[in-house]
Design an enzyme around this catalytic site. Structure first.
Site, PDB file in Angstrom:
ATOM      1  N   HIS A   1      16.602  -9.855  10.083  1.00  0.00           N
ATOM      2  CA  HIS A   1      16.316  -8.983   8.614  1.00  0.00           C
ATOM      3  C   HIS A   1      14.856  -7.914   8.780  1.00  0.00           C
ATOM      4  CE1 HIS A   1      19.074 -11.538   6.020  1.00  0.00           C
ATOM      5  NE2 HIS A   1      19.784 -11.297   7.010  1.00  0.00           N
TER       6      HIS A   1
ATOM      7  N   HIS B   1      11.189 -16.285   6.571  1.00  0.00           N
ATOM      8  CA  HIS B   1      10.464 -16.616   8.383  1.00  0.00           C
ATOM      9  C   HIS B   1       8.826 -17.127   7.588  1.00  0.00           C
ATOM     10  CE1 HIS B   1      13.979 -15.609   9.851  1.00  0.00           C
ATOM     11  NE2 HIS B   1      14.081 -15.079   8.922  1.00  0.00           N
TER      12      HIS B   1
END
Length: 389
Positions: free
Chosen positions: A191, A286
């Protein structure tokens, strides 16, 4: 009776002469021959549209070096803070939110959806319909698509090879996830990569609109020069076009400009959305290292292509806006008739058209002082007097 009729006729002539008290102030045809045609007046709708486009330019065309620095600092500093001090959960922290499900997960599709039509229409215009040159510009998006696909697949491969399942009997990521367990690996943020890379692509491809509104002036002046057979004008970038190329340019510009403006506005809004979703990724998904490395790769790919490869002269593909004539950064001087060179315009500058947000307002005409108008009327009266005698 004859005397009476003559008196009545003379009375009617004197009455008509008194009624025609205003002299003819129209400029003779010989005086305007060879002058450039005036542009069409700007309507309120056009002025509002120019305002919207101006805001979009200011929003999208932020200095790329500054934006890249902001991306790098955010990926490092804010991500590090998010790892140490988790931020409060919001709607964007949910992986099933609408923006993530229908935009980010298919983010490259939306980037191509607004960029491809914009690139095709702009390149078709400034390349005068030459298909080989249009394909050279489309090659940039093909290269970008290959870059996106390659790195996303590589990120997934690295996670599979460098990871392990929380249950030892499962050796692959697929079997681990199917068994309902967790796979721990070096999960580079796809992303973060796609959002940063898409934003930089949108900025670079949208640069073709810089100077776009000035093409109308170039076409109008060149068309006028060709109609009157004036070969003395050599500073117009369209002078080197053939008759067929000039016709295709004029037709394409009139046909595609409304759609080009629409897609440029859509590209601006999509860029804003990608920045918002990037901030959401930085805050909630993340680890810092995974986001920083993937973001650095996205910036590196943009720099290699748009700032190095495409900028090399006589190397394909070209940068956006490079076609068979130059229109970006071309400044057209607005000629003012000799009679009005000493007058003051609405904007206060002498001999210039008024502007708004850098765009000339053709609907506002220059104002002449009352003394200048009276002097012009007196001169025309003096010229007409001997002719009447």
């Amino acid at each position: 009776m004859v005397t009476k009729r003559r008196a009545t006729h003379q009375t009617n002539q004197s009455s008509q002469s008194k009624l025609n008290f205003r002299p003819n102030t129209e400029t003779p045809g010989w005086e305007t021959k060879g002058k450039k045609p005036l542009p069409e007046p700007s309507s309120v709708k056009q002025v509002l549209l120019m305002m919207v486009l101006h805001v979009c330019r200011k929003t999208l065309f932020i200095d790329t070096s500054v934006k890249v620095a902001i991306y790098g600092a955010s990926l490092f500093v804010i991500s590090l803070l998010a790892d140490v001090l988790p931020f409060p959960k919001t709607y964007l922290s949910r992986s099933d939110n609408i923006l993530n499900q229908y935009f980010v997960k298919i983010g490259w599709f939306w980037t191509l959806f607004v960029t491809v039509p914009f690139l095709v229409m702009t390149s078709h215009t400034y390349c005068c319909g030459k298909r080989d040159k249009i394909m050279h510009h489309l090659a940039r998006l093909l290269i970008a698509t290959f870059t996106w696909f390659f790195w996303i697949k590589l990120f997934s491969y690295i996670e599979s090879v460098c990871g392990h399942c929380n249950v030892k009997k499962y050796q692959t990521k697929e079997t681990c996830l199917k068994g309902g367990y967790f796979w721990y690996g070096f999960d580079l943020s796809g992303h973060a990569f796609i959002l940063i890379y898409s934003c930089l692509i949108l900025i670079e491809e949208a640069r073709a609109i810089n100077g776009w509104e000035g093409i109308r002036d170039l076409i109008r002046n060149e068309e006028h020069a060709r109609n009157i057979g004036d070969d003395s004008v050599s500073n117009n970038p369209l002078r080197g076009l053939s008759l067929e190329e000039f016709y295709i340019l004029k037709e394409s510009y009139d046909k595609f400009t409304p759609y080009i403006r629409f897609f440029f506005i859509a590209m601006t809004f999509l860029s804003i959305l990608w920045d918002i979703m990037l901030l959401s990724t930085i805050l909630y998904y993340h680890k810092m290292v995974e986001k920083f490395v993937s973001g650095a790769i996205a910036i590196l790919m943009w720099f290699i292509t748009y700032r190095y490869w495409y900028a090399i002269p006589r190397t394909l593909p070209n940068l956006p806006g490079e076609g068979v004539f130059k229109y970006k950064d071309v400044k057209q001087t607005k000629e003012v008739p000799q009679k009005r060179r000493n007058t003051t315009s609405v904007s206060g500058a002498k001999g210039q058209l008024p502007t708004f947000m850098g765009m000339p307002l053709y609907g506002l005409k220059t104002q002449e002082p009352k003394e200048q108008k009276d002097e012009d009327l007196d001169n025309e009266t003096d010229i007409q007097a001997p002719m009447n005698k």
